[in-house]
Design a protein around this motif. Structure first.
Motif, PDB file in Angstrom:
ATOM      1  N   PHE A   1      45.830  36.069  20.502  1.00  0.00           N
ATOM      2  CA  PHE A   1      45.865  37.086  21.554  1.00  0.00           C
ATOM      3  C   PHE A   1      46.858  38.221  21.263  1.00  0.00           C
ATOM      4  N   ILE A   2      47.608  38.092  20.195  1.00  0.00           N
ATOM      5  CA  ILE A   2      48.540  39.183  19.850  1.00  0.00           C
ATOM      6  C   ILE A   2      47.723  40.416  19.449  1.00  0.00           C
ATOM      7  N   GLY A   3      48.078  41.555  20.046  1.00  0.00           N
ATOM      8  CA  GLY A   3      47.348  42.801  19.769  1.00  0.00           C
ATOM      9  C   GLY A   3      46.139  42.980  20.674  1.00  0.00           C
ATOM     10  N   LYS A   4      45.908  42.025  21.559  1.00  0.00           N
ATOM     11  CA  LYS A   4      44.743  42.111  22.450  1.00  0.00           C
ATOM     12  C   LYS A   4      45.133  42.674  23.820  1.00  0.00           C
ATOM     13  N   LYS A   5      44.196  43.433  24.381  1.00  0.00           N
ATOM     14  CA  LYS A   5      44.437  44.079  25.665  1.00  0.00           C
ATOM     15  C   LYS A   5      43.969  43.194  26.827  1.00  0.00           C
ATOM     16  N   ILE A   6      44.779  43.155  27.875  1.00  0.00           N
ATOM     17  CA  ILE A   6      44.406  42.405  29.081  1.00  0.00           C
ATOM     18  C   ILE A   6      43.475  43.279  29.907  1.00  0.00           C
ATOM     19  N   ILE A   7      42.261  42.807  30.159  1.00  0.00           N
ATOM     20  CA  ILE A   7      41.331  43.659  30.909  1.00  0.00           C
ATOM     21  C   ILE A   7      41.246  43.254  32.379  1.00  0.00           C
ATOM     22  N   GLU A   8      41.708  42.040  32.670  1.00  0.00           N
ATOM     23  CA  GLU A   8      41.685  41.612  34.063  1.00  0.00           C
ATOM     24  C   GLU A   8      42.807  40.605  34.270  1.00  0.00           C
ATOM     25  N   VAL A   9      43.459  40.705  35.428  1.00  0.00           N
ATOM     26  CA  VAL A   9      44.526  39.757  35.702  1.00  0.00           C
ATOM     27  C   VAL A   9      44.427  39.285  37.144  1.00  0.00           C
ATOM     28  N   SER A  10      44.670  37.989  37.355  1.00  0.00           N
ATOM     29  CA  SER A  10      44.666  37.448  38.714  1.00  0.00           C
ATOM     30  C   SER A  10      45.633  36.276  38.774  1.00  0.00           C
ATOM     31  N   GLY A  11      45.725  35.653  39.934  1.00  0.00           N
ATOM     32  CA  GLY A  11      46.618  34.514  40.082  1.00  0.00           C
ATOM     33  C   GLY A  11      47.431  34.605  41.344  1.00  0.00           C
TER      34      GLY A  11
ATOM     35  N   LEU B   1      51.415  41.232  39.338  1.00  0.00           N
ATOM     36  CA  LEU B   1      50.573  40.930  38.180  1.00  0.00           C
ATOM     37  C   LEU B   1      49.716  42.113  37.738  1.00  0.00           C
ATOM     38  N   GLN B   2      49.389  42.999  38.678  1.00  0.00           N
ATOM     39  CA  GLN B   2      48.503  44.115  38.316  1.00  0.00           C
ATOM     40  C   GLN B   2      49.129  45.047  37.276  1.00  0.00           C
ATOM     41  N   LYS B   3      50.448  44.923  37.159  1.00  0.00           N
ATOM     42  CA  LYS B   3      51.157  45.707  36.147  1.00  0.00           C
ATOM     43  C   LYS B   3      50.659  45.361  34.727  1.00  0.00           C
ATOM     44  N   LEU B   4      50.073  44.183  34.603  1.00  0.00           N
ATOM     45  CA  LEU B   4      49.646  43.700  33.281  1.00  0.00           C
ATOM     46  C   LEU B   4      48.296  44.261  32.851  1.00  0.00           C
ATOM     47  N   LYS B   5      47.536  44.736  33.809  1.00  0.00           N
ATOM     48  CA  LYS B   5      46.189  45.212  33.492  1.00  0.00           C
ATOM     49  C   LYS B   5      46.252  46.390  32.522  1.00  0.00           C
ATOM     50  N   GLY B   6      45.499  46.302  31.462  1.00  0.00           N
ATOM     51  CA  GLY B   6      45.475  47.378  30.476  1.00  0.00           C
ATOM     52  C   GLY B   6      46.573  47.263  29.423  1.00  0.00           C
ATOM     53  N   GLN B   7      47.505  46.331  29.616  1.00  0.00           N
ATOM     54  CA  GLN B   7      48.608  46.165  28.658  1.00  0.00           C
ATOM     55  C   GLN B   7      48.154  45.365  27.430  1.00  0.00           C
ATOM     56  N   VAL B   8      48.773  45.681  26.320  1.00  0.00           N
ATOM     57  CA  VAL B   8      48.480  44.964  25.070  1.00  0.00           C
ATOM     58  C   VAL B   8      49.629  43.993  24.787  1.00  0.00           C
TER      59      VAL B   8
ATOM     60  N   LYS C   1      43.895  26.585  41.212  1.00  0.00           N
ATOM     61  CA  LYS C   1      44.207  28.019  41.291  1.00  0.00           C
ATOM     62  C   LYS C   1      45.295  28.348  40.274  1.00  0.00           C
ATOM     63  N   PRO C   2      45.011  29.228  39.346  1.00  0.00           N
ATOM     64  CA  PRO C   2      46.060  29.568  38.379  1.00  0.00           C
ATOM     65  C   PRO C   2      47.164  30.408  39.031  1.00  0.00           C
ATOM     66  N   ARG C   3      48.385  30.221  38.534  1.00  0.00           N
ATOM     67  CA  ARG C   3      49.484  31.060  38.979  1.00  0.00           C
ATOM     68  C   ARG C   3      49.288  32.446  38.356  1.00  0.00           C
ATOM     69  N   ILE C   4      48.807  32.402  37.112  1.00  0.00           N
ATOM     70  CA  ILE C   4      48.526  33.664  36.424  1.00  0.00           C
ATOM     71  C   ILE C   4      47.340  33.446  35.477  1.00  0.00           C
ATOM     72  N   ALA C   5      46.368  34.344  35.557  1.00  0.00           N
ATOM     73  CA  ALA C   5      45.169  34.242  34.716  1.00  0.00           C
ATOM     74  C   ALA C   5      44.958  35.572  34.006  1.00  0.00           C
ATOM     75  N   LEU C   6      44.910  35.531  32.686  1.00  0.00           N
ATOM     76  CA  LEU C   6      44.731  36.748  31.896  1.00  0.00           C
ATOM     77  C   LEU C   6      43.359  36.721  31.234  1.00  0.00           C
ATOM     78  N   LYS C   7      42.624  37.800  31.434  1.00  0.00           N
ATOM     79  CA  LYS C   7      41.312  37.875  30.785  1.00  0.00           C
ATOM     80  C   LYS C   7      41.314  38.987  29.741  1.00  0.00           C
ATOM     81  N   PHE C   8      40.720  38.661  28.598  1.00  0.00           N
ATOM     82  CA  PHE C   8      40.624  39.606  27.491  1.00  0.00           C
ATOM     83  C   PHE C   8      39.143  39.881  27.251  1.00  0.00           C
ATOM     84  N   LYS C   9      38.858  40.843  26.383  1.00  0.00           N
ATOM     85  CA  LYS C   9      37.466  41.134  26.060  1.00  0.00           C
ATOM     86  C   LYS C   9      36.791  39.845  25.579  1.00  0.00           C
ATOM     87  N   LYS C  10      37.548  39.130  24.763  1.00  0.00           N
ATOM     88  CA  LYS C  10      37.072  37.833  24.303  1.00  0.00           C
ATOM     89  C   LYS C  10      38.149  36.805  24.602  1.00  0.00           C
TER      90      LYS C  10
END
Ligand SMILES: [Zn+2]
Length: 251
Positions: free
Chosen positions: A25-35, A41-48, A87-96
């Motif tokens: 996941f290093i170098g990968k962009k977070i496209i969706e975040v929840s938890g 947590l929304q601060k993480l959206k779009g971050q690499v 329910k996750p405390r934090i869930a990160l979604k990537f393109k893959k």
């Protein structure tokens, strides 16, 4: 990819395994975040993600201008590229792929990590300093060695399994006071805390960790074949397993 779940309270080596597992996941962009974490947590959206680090039992997800600290506490777990019925405390979604953490503490860190973490007190970090550990231990008057090993500011990463196994190996009684231990034995203890942590890591990866326990969760001393003492000791009141006969007490 793989699916990983922790069953006992994670110690340093288990967090290293997590760090190794998430490398893709290093170098990968977070496209969706929840938890359900209270952090923003929304601060993480779009971050690499630029890196993952560990400090003892703490897992750090690093971004360009901030980091997130995850501590799995007693019952924390995570899944990689899979979710579970919780329910996750934090869930990160990537393109893959995806990364989920459950029952953990999540904290945003705005500061530079080098300013808030002393990497030299992490037993598995390349900058680990046995000299610093020795100095700190000598200053802890009357502190039980079983509490000292769990002190994350001295032995970051050491947990209850490592504590019990290390004391048994170096034949130091769990109720010893750390400043009364002769320097030769103290150095041996410090050295073994590191050696055992790396063996723990390899055994855990090979799924043979339990097989190598000599004292933790054991009934009898394998050296003397007499019952081990099982007691909650010291300030931490964590379970200790030790032998009155072959582990020497220094008080
Ligand atoms: Zn014994």
């Amino acid at each position: 990819m793989q699916y990983l779940k922790l069953k006992v309270m994670p110690e340093g080596p288990s967090i290293i395994i997590l760090k190794e597992a998430v490398q893709p996941f290093i170098g990968k962009k977070i496209i969706e975040v929840s938890g359900n974490s209270k952090s923003d947590l929304q601060k993480l959206k779009g971050q690499v993600i630029i890196d993952f680090k560990t400090w003892g039992k703490q897992f750090l997800i690093c971004f360009k201008t901030f980091s997130i600290r995850i501590h799995l506490l007693m019952f924390g777990s995570y899944t990689i590229n899979e979710s579970k019925d919780a329910k996750p405390r934090i869930a990160l979604k990537f393109k893959k792929g995806e990364l989920n953490f459950y029952t953990c503490s999540v904290k945003m860190i705005e500061e530079n990590l080098d300013e808030i973490y002393d990497w030299s007190c992490d037993v598995m970090n390349p900058s680990w300093s046995p000299e610093k550990a020795e100095k700190k231990l000598k200053e802890k008057e009357g502190l039980l060695v079983s509490d000292a090993l769990l002190d994350q500011n001295i032995f970051s990463g050491v947990g209850n399994i490592i504590k019990n196994e290390v004391l048994f190996r170096v034949k130091i009684h769990s109720e010893s006071e750390v400043d009364k231990i002769p320097v030769k034995q103290l150095r041996l203890l410090i050295k073994e805390a590191v050696t055992y942590s790396f063996e723990f890591l390899q055994w855990k990866k090979d799924f043979v960790l339990k097989k190598h326990w000599l004292a933790y969760n054991k009934k009898n001393c394998p050296r003397d074949n007499i019952p081990l003492i099982k007691k909650n000791l010291g300030k931490t009141q964590r379970r200790s397993f030790y032998c009155d006969k072959c582990q020497k007490i220094y008080v």
